[in-house]
Write a protein that holds these residues in place. Structure first.
Motif, PDB file in Angstrom:
ATOM      1  N   ALA A   1       7.060 -21.929 -47.011  1.00 52.13           N
ATOM      2  CA  ALA A   1       8.090 -21.494 -46.087  1.00 52.13           C
ATOM      3  C   ALA A   1       8.065 -21.311 -44.896  1.00 52.13           C
ATOM      4  N   LEU A   2       6.517 -20.740 -45.041  1.00 50.59           N
ATOM      5  CA  LEU A   2       5.478 -20.567 -44.068  1.00 50.59           C
ATOM      6  C   LEU A   2       4.699 -21.907 -43.420  1.00 50.59           C
ATOM      7  N   ASP A   3       4.666 -22.689 -43.672  1.00 46.91           N
ATOM      8  CA  ASP A   3       3.982 -23.836 -43.377  1.00 46.91           C
ATOM      9  C   ASP A   3       4.623 -24.637 -42.081  1.00 46.91           C
ATOM     10  N   LEU A   4       5.829 -24.318 -42.362  1.00 46.67           N
ATOM     11  CA  LEU A   4       6.878 -24.722 -41.065  1.00 46.67           C
ATOM     12  C   LEU A   4       7.563 -23.541 -40.111  1.00 46.67           C
ATOM     13  N   CYS A   5       6.530 -23.136 -40.063  1.00 45.52           N
ATOM     14  CA  CYS A   5       6.799 -21.718 -39.008  1.00 45.52           C
ATOM     15  C   CYS A   5       5.781 -22.828 -38.018  1.00 45.52           C
ATOM     16  N   LEU A   6       6.627 -22.231 -36.685  1.00 45.17           N
ATOM     17  CA  LEU A   6       5.554 -22.938 -35.736  1.00 45.17           C
ATOM     18  C   LEU A   6       4.458 -21.628 -34.929  1.00 45.17           C
ATOM     19  N   GLY A   7       4.847 -20.445 -35.525  1.00 44.90           N
ATOM     20  CA  GLY A   7       3.778 -20.042 -35.042  1.00 44.90           C
ATOM     21  C   GLY A   7       3.533 -19.461 -33.381  1.00 44.90           C
ATOM     22  N   CYS A   8       5.822 -19.508 -33.201  1.00 40.14           N
ATOM     23  CA  CYS A   8       5.946 -19.656 -31.744  1.00 40.14           C
ATOM     24  C   CYS A   8       6.105 -18.510 -31.124  1.00 40.14           C
ATOM     25  N   LYS A   9       6.208 -17.489 -32.096  1.00 40.79           N
ATOM     26  CA  LYS A   9       6.308 -16.368 -31.540  1.00 40.79           C
ATOM     27  C   LYS A   9       7.239 -15.470 -31.317  1.00 40.79           C
ATOM     28  N   GLY A  10       8.512 -16.769 -31.428  1.00 37.82           N
ATOM     29  CA  GLY A  10       9.843 -16.524 -30.465  1.00 37.82           C
ATOM     30  C   GLY A  10      10.337 -15.134 -30.829  1.00 37.82           C
TER      31      GLY A  10
ATOM     32  N   VAL B   1      10.940 -24.236  -3.502  1.00 33.26           N
ATOM     33  CA  VAL B   1      11.592 -25.046  -5.246  1.00 33.26           C
ATOM     34  C   VAL B   1      13.133 -24.861  -5.336  1.00 33.26           C
ATOM     35  N   ASP B   2      13.397 -26.511  -5.958  1.00 33.20           N
ATOM     36  CA  ASP B   2      15.126 -25.607  -6.390  1.00 33.20           C
ATOM     37  C   ASP B   2      15.051 -25.970  -7.883  1.00 33.20           C
ATOM     38  N   ASN B   3      14.765 -24.682  -8.949  1.00 33.16           N
ATOM     39  CA  ASN B   3      13.804 -25.158 -10.336  1.00 33.16           C
ATOM     40  C   ASN B   3      15.406 -24.350 -11.291  1.00 33.16           C
ATOM     41  N   ARG B   4      15.140 -24.914 -12.723  1.00 31.47           N
ATOM     42  CA  ARG B   4      16.499 -25.286 -13.456  1.00 31.47           C
ATOM     43  C   ARG B   4      15.191 -24.963 -15.194  1.00 31.47           C
ATOM     44  N   VAL B   5      15.156 -24.147 -15.405  1.00 33.97           N
ATOM     45  CA  VAL B   5      15.170 -23.338 -16.874  1.00 33.97           C
ATOM     46  C   VAL B   5      15.689 -24.357 -17.903  1.00 33.97           C
ATOM     47  N   LEU B   6      15.093 -24.966 -18.008  1.00 37.21           N
ATOM     48  CA  LEU B   6      15.588 -25.168 -19.989  1.00 37.21           C
ATOM     49  C   LEU B   6      15.921 -24.133 -21.067  1.00 37.21           C
ATOM     50  N   ASP B   7      16.869 -24.278 -21.167  1.00 38.69           N
ATOM     51  CA  ASP B   7      17.944 -23.353 -22.683  1.00 38.69           C
ATOM     52  C   ASP B   7      16.733 -24.041 -23.571  1.00 38.69           C
ATOM     53  N   SER B   8      15.448 -24.775 -24.091  1.00 37.56           N
ATOM     54  CA  SER B   8      15.222 -25.340 -24.621  1.00 37.56           C
ATOM     55  C   SER B   8      14.659 -25.381 -25.988  1.00 37.56           C
ATOM     56  N   GLY B   9      13.999 -24.004 -26.060  1.00 39.21           N
ATOM     57  CA  GLY B   9      13.656 -23.300 -27.134  1.00 39.21           C
ATOM     58  C   GLY B   9      12.183 -23.982 -27.182  1.00 39.21           C
ATOM     59  N   CYS B  10      11.845 -23.851 -28.156  1.00 38.68           N
ATOM     60  CA  CYS B  10      10.069 -24.749 -27.997  1.00 38.68           C
ATOM     61  C   CYS B  10      10.354 -26.493 -28.368  1.00 38.68           C
ATOM     62  N   CYS B  11       8.792 -26.245 -27.730  1.00 35.75           N
ATOM     63  CA  CYS B  11       8.364 -28.284 -27.705  1.00 35.75           C
ATOM     64  C   CYS B  11       8.985 -28.986 -28.827  1.00 35.75           C
ATOM     65  N   GLY B  12       8.006 -28.128 -30.105  1.00 39.54           N
ATOM     66  CA  GLY B  12       8.299 -28.841 -31.030  1.00 39.54           C
ATOM     67  C   GLY B  12       6.410 -28.745 -31.530  1.00 39.54           C
ATOM     68  N   LEU B  13       5.827 -29.040 -30.532  1.00 39.93           N
ATOM     69  CA  LEU B  13       4.229 -29.532 -30.949  1.00 39.93           C
ATOM     70  C   LEU B  13       4.064 -28.408 -31.437  1.00 39.93           C
ATOM     71  N   ALA B  14       3.949 -27.414 -30.727  1.00 36.86           N
ATOM     72  CA  ALA B  14       3.190 -25.818 -31.272  1.00 36.86           C
ATOM     73  C   ALA B  14       2.096 -25.770 -31.813  1.00 36.86           C
ATOM     74  N   GLY B  15       1.466 -25.841 -30.258  1.00 43.51           N
ATOM     75  CA  GLY B  15      -0.427 -26.355 -31.144  1.00 43.51           C
ATOM     76  C   GLY B  15      -0.685 -27.856 -32.444  1.00 43.51           C
ATOM     77  N   ASN B  16      -1.220 -26.578 -32.771  1.00 35.17           N
ATOM     78  CA  ASN B  16      -1.737 -28.042 -33.968  1.00 35.17           C
ATOM     79  C   ASN B  16      -0.816 -28.645 -34.615  1.00 35.17           C
ATOM     80  N   PHE B  17       1.192 -27.592 -34.847  1.00 35.16           N
ATOM     81  CA  PHE B  17       1.637 -27.815 -35.898  1.00 35.16           C
ATOM     82  C   PHE B  17       2.061 -29.891 -36.015  1.00 35.16           C
ATOM     83  N   GLY B  18       2.569 -29.760 -34.657  1.00 35.85           N
ATOM     84  CA  GLY B  18       2.983 -31.265 -34.442  1.00 35.85           C
ATOM     85  C   GLY B  18       2.025 -32.330 -34.985  1.00 35.85           C
ATOM     86  N   PHE B  19       0.781 -31.830 -34.835  1.00 43.19           N
ATOM     87  CA  PHE B  19      -0.098 -32.757 -35.609  1.00 43.19           C
ATOM     88  C   PHE B  19      -0.423 -32.996 -36.289  1.00 43.19           C
ATOM     89  N   GLU B  20      -0.138 -32.030 -37.337  1.00 48.79           N
ATOM     90  CA  GLU B  20      -0.610 -32.183 -38.571  1.00 48.79           C
ATOM     91  C   GLU B  20       0.541 -32.937 -39.331  1.00 48.79           C
TER      92      GLU B  20
END
Length: 986
Positions: A632-641, A898-917
């Motif tokens: 179960a923790l293997d898919l925890c990205l450690g994002c701290k969300g 700067v006219d900026n819009r913050v995306l409500d996208s959550g985690c990018c999915g890479l999360a350090g080593n997670f997306g490379f593993e």
């Protein structure tokens, strides 16, 4: 042989798996995560079925009936009273595949829904027609219509639009014996006669119900108290002739004990296009409650009460929400919402309410018309269910006496008496709730984990039940009875009504197959508590007890207490917004939610402490060696969300680091832990020959390197620059000394920027020079230690952190020199994990560390920033969201134009080593494709993509069809150079 093969029910599991299209899960992990809901109770089910369609429901029920196995229907599983769990039962989870809004009929103002339909999905479907479903619990983003019908849910707007029972047209039912029928109402005599004359079981059922009603008319009329929030017991008064013999309403609130729900037709109400909010302040909660009856005739849509102790609990849990500045003077507030066809109409109604409030000399009022401010204030109120699980002093508070209700005109007196009862037992809680209907939410610091705690719990519950009945009230005003209160129903109802409940249940479910022990013949309220039983802080999974590696400073040093933060309010299973929980958002698997992982850790602690054969034994018995927890923790990205988005601040990334540290102690680790967890060491060596390393990374040997390093073959290895940032810096400073008198600032050359993207740090130096600062570097190599920390190599993380502190100290700069971190993950680690691992030794660094934007905002607040009027979209790094915040970034961007819009996208999915593993690629891409990548691809060619995180920029570069993201420092450097070029041109 797997555990599921040897567990009880293996034969049933195999038969179900052979014939169902949906998922059949009888393993230890799934049984564990479905063993609790949001209540105080724990019941290990026999297994879990996630039916793919109605045929699966029929087949699963038939097989369970054949084997005599009880069935519990479950939606989001947030029931606070214990109805969503059952010992030895098969749990049917309707969320996964039976959650559609089938139709919306704007003419009739109705909707057809499946049992797993999430309330917010129904609201979105009804919104284009100007309609909505009236009841709206605070869990609207994840509660299901099936669960709402089971518990007769209400919410803030029930004072205007009623309970779920008031908004149900008809129910499609599957009975335990396989009979299917649709029930509704109201029914006239001719319709009742027709139904009773139907052939077979359906006709017999209607005949028996009508006979039951006739026999009990006087008992029901006499024994069912009249009040707006009576949700305790079966609503038998819906069967009365004066109530229209409404069978659908008689079954709403029966908590899954009479029939399984296959579908429902619900009534919709007009959604006022405009809203205004009156916030009324009173000196205390009883004064606010006493004021309610005079305000109800003015027709508010809501009358919600919230006292100062809830605000204190909120502030103890996290930073102060700006919305609190809109609260008028007082120690208790009523939220009085008004609606109208136009903003002016809503405002007029709000002003009338505010004038009525101010006529009370002790009251104050504020009218809030801005929708954003209204949302923020409602967010404070909706967070209450989680916020009050920890009291302002840090004590744990639990449900049980969670939602009692009295007639609104008696609410003030009841609250005074309830407070007195709490004092007599030396208990504490934070009352709040639906004051307009006399309903009080209250979690109490029952000492359930103490030896004397259970008797205290029972005594209080019994006395509280007698108290609410003495005020003409109901044990439950919203969440139903379940195991928490069903035993107390004889204190509210006479014996004749209790007997009628029993008979009503037998008419529908004579074999007692559906949710047995709930409402009728209930289990004791003090049995099966999840706090009792063998739970040890140091699981004896190894020959020696292992001390915890992390301090759990907010939880008295206890991992068990930290895990208990999860009380099941289930915000982590809302897949629509925010950072928490990215792996659940794309898998929909309960064990990959924050809540599911917390359940697994709790079961691990229980199982490791239980002697063999213990009656309170657990599904997970091998402690730190647990394969279920590891998976179960293997898919925890450690994002701290979860640390920020969870109302009770469950920090699964921290618990994950602890588990990995203990799980792999003195054991070989996965290859990725050595390759990615110790990547700073490899990069330092690779920097000696970057050209050679790049050649290898682009050669056929790359596949071998990835395989040896546990890296997914589809990932592209980053290109090393010819020169690290630190080498460039020494050369740059030799050629461009800092201006005399410039204030020194320490720039943190994090591993990834230094070795892989040095242009970010170069841009920072250029900007800081321009702003009049002297950007210095530590006296030697530094690293925050995050890669070690996230892979559970905590001893290595400590050593790396201490070496970095020594390199900072060796600069000879004053101890208060600010440290600027460029990568949010590294900066968050310096702020949070360094003091967590090093204690007082690491706190000074944490206190003087700033993000780049924070530094510019705080130390150069009046400096003229270069102007760059461009459109931008921002991907906020998870650790910035959870630990650092981004308010300073927004202020700096506005200063730049700067006219900026913050995306409500959550985690990018890479999360350090997670997306490379290896094994994570599909999940990583799916997380990015949820919002981030479509938004980036859709952005115009001149739109700047901002992402301060190295991981975020890497994910975008590898998956977003050639788009490149910039760090804020790079954008500022671009603006500086543009201004310089323009000036030179002049």
């Amino acid at each position: 042989m797997s555990r599921s093969d040897t567990a009880p029910g293996a034969v049933l599991a195999r038969e179900l798996a052979a014939v169902l299209r949906g998922e059949v899960r009888f393993g230890a992990a799934e049984r564990t995560v479905y063993s609790q809901d949001a209540s105080n109770y724990r019941h290990l089910p026999l297994g879990v079925v996630k039916p793919a369609d109605q045929d699966d429901v029929r087949t699963a029920l038939a097989l369970c009936r054949q084997y005599g196995v009880p069935v519990v229907a479950r939606g989001a599983g947030t029931s606070i009273s214990g109805q969503a769990i059952g010992p030895g039962a098969v749990v049917l989870d309707f969320r996964r595949h039976l959650g559609a809004v089938l139709a919306v009929d704007p003419e009739r103002r109705t909707a057809r829904v499946e049992p797993g339909t999430v309330l917010d999905d129904l609201q979105r479907a009804a919104h284009p027609y100007g309609l909505r479903f009236g009841p709206d619990p605070s869990t609207h983003s994840r509660c299901t219509l099936g669960g709402m019908i089971g518990n007769d849910s209400c919410g803030a707007h029930s004072v205007a639009w009623g309970r779920t029972a008031d908004n149900v047209e008809s129910l499609d039912l599957l009975l335990a014996d396989g009979t299917e029928l649709t029930v509704g109402g109201p029914l006239d005599p001719a319709e009742r006669a027709t139904l009773a004359a139907l052939p077979g079981r359906v006709g017999q059922l209607h005949h028996r119900l009508q006979e039951f009603t006739e026999q009990n008319l006087a008992v029901i009329r006499r024994g069912m108290p009249e009040l707006p929030r009576r949700v305790s017991g079966y609503p038998l008064d819906a069967l009365l002739p004066e109530r229209g013999h409404h069978l659908a309403r008689a079954l709403t609130g029966t908590e899954g004990t009479c029939a399984l729900l296959l579908g429902a037709t619900v009534r919709l109400v007009e959604d006022p296009p405009a809203r205004a909010l009156v916030v009324a302040g009173y000196p205390d909660e009883t004064a606010a409650a006493d004021a309610v009856p005079a305000l109800l005739p003015l027709g508010p849509l809501t009358v919600e009460g919230m006292a100062a102790d809830l605000i204190a609990a909120l502030l103890a849990a996290g930073p102060r929400p700006p919305a609190l500045d809109r609260l008028p003077d007082g120690a208790c507030w009523l939220f009085l919402e008004t609606g109208g066809a136009t903003p002016a109409e809503a405002l007029d109604a709000a002003r009338r309410l505010a004038e009525a409030v101010r006529r009370e000399r002790v009251a104050t009022a504020a009218v809030v018309t801005d929708p954003a401010e209204q949302r923020q204030l409602w967010g404070v109120r909706e967070a209450g269910a989680g916020t009050v699980t920890r009291l302002p002093g840090g004590g744990e508070a639990w449900p049980g006496w969670e939602d009692s209700a009295v007639p609104p005109e008696r609410l003030g007196d009841y609250l005074r008496a309830l407070r007195a009862l709490l004092r007599r037992h030396d208990l504490h809680g934070v009352p709040y709730g639906h004051f307009g209907e006399g309903c009080v939410h209250l979690r109490i610091d029952f000492p359930l984990a103490a030896p004397h705690g259970v008797p205290v719990f029972r005594e209080f519950m019994e006395q509280a039940a007698d108290l609410v009945v003495s005020y003409g009230g109901s044990l439950s005003g919203e969440h139903g009875d379940g195991q928490a209160r069903a035993e107390l129903l004889p204190r509210m109802y006479p014996p004749e009504i209790i007997a009628a409940f029993r008979e009503f249940k037998r008419i529908w479910d004579p074999e007692n197959l559906l949710s047995p022990g709930t409402l009728v013949d209930p289990r004791p309220l003090d049995a099966d508590l999840r706090f009792t039983g063998p739970v040890r802080e140091l699981p004896l999974a190894l020959p020696l007890a292992l001390p915890l590696a992390l301090p759990y400073e907010q939880d008295d040093g206890s991992l068990a207490k930290a895990v208990r933060r999860c009380v099941g309010v289930a915000k982590c299973v809302d897949p629509t917004t925010g950072v928490m929980c990215p792996s659940y958002m794309v898998t929909g698997e309960e064990r990959h939610s924050t809540r599911g992982r917390a359940r697994l850790l709790a079961e691990m602690l229980r199982g490791a402490a239980a002697p063999p054969g213990h009656p309170g034994g657990a599904a997970i018995t091998d402690g730190w060696r647990s394969a279920e927890v590891r998976e179960a923790l293997d898919l925890c990205l450690g994002c701290k969300g979860c640390a920020s988005d969870c109302p009770v601040h469950v920090d699964m990334a921290t618990y994950r680091s602890e588990f990995l540290h203990q799980h792999y102690r003195h054991r070989p680790r996965p290859a990725a832990h050595y390759a990615m967890g110790r990547l700073p060491l490899w990069l330092r060596g690779a920097a000696l020959a970057p050209g050679l390393v790049n050649t290898l990374a682009r050669s056929p040997a790359a596949g071998v390197l990835k395989r040896l390093g546990g890296i997914d073959p589809r990932r592209v290895l980053p290109v090393l620059p010819p020169e690290t940032f630190t080498r460039w810096y020494r050369r740059h400073r030799a050629e461009h000394p800092a201006p005399a008198g410039a204030r020194p600032v320490l720039l943190w050359p994090d591993t990834f920027a230094n070795h892989l993207q040095p242009e970010v740090l170069r841009a920072a130096v250029e900007v800081l020079d321009h702003l009049g600062f002297d950007a210095r570097l530590p006296a030697g190599p530094v690293c925050c230690g995050l890669t070690w920390y996230s892979t559970g190599q905590l001893g290595g993380a400590r050593r790396v952190m201490r070496r970095s502190l020594a390199a900072l100290a060796a600069t000879g700069l004053p101890a208060d020199t600010p440290v600027v971190g460029m990568d949010p993950s590294c900066t968050a680690t310096l702020r949070e994990e360094v003091p967590r691992l090093l204690g007082a030794e690491g706190r000074p660094l944490a206190e003087r560390t700033r993000t780049f934007a924070e530094f510019v905002d705080e130390y150069a607040p009046d400096a003229p920033l270069p102007q760059l009027p461009v459109d931008a979209v921002t991907q906020t790094h998870c650790h910035q969201h959870a630990v650092l915040g981004s308010a300073a970034d927004r202020r700096v961007e506005r200063r730049m134009g700067v006219d900026n819009r913050v995306l409500d996208s959550g985690c990018c999915g890479l999360a350090g080593n997670f997306g490379f593993e290896r094994g994570h690629f599909e999940i990583s891409v799916a997380i990015a494709e949820r919002v981030l990548l479509p938004e980036v691809r859709a952005a115009g060619p001149d739109t700047v993509i901002l992402a301060d995180g190295f991981s975020c920029r890497t994910q975008i570069a590898q998956l977003a069809d050639g788009r490149r993201a910039l760090h804020l420092a790079e954008l500022m450097r671009r603006a500086l150079r543009a201004e310089a070029a323009e000036g030179a041109g002049e």
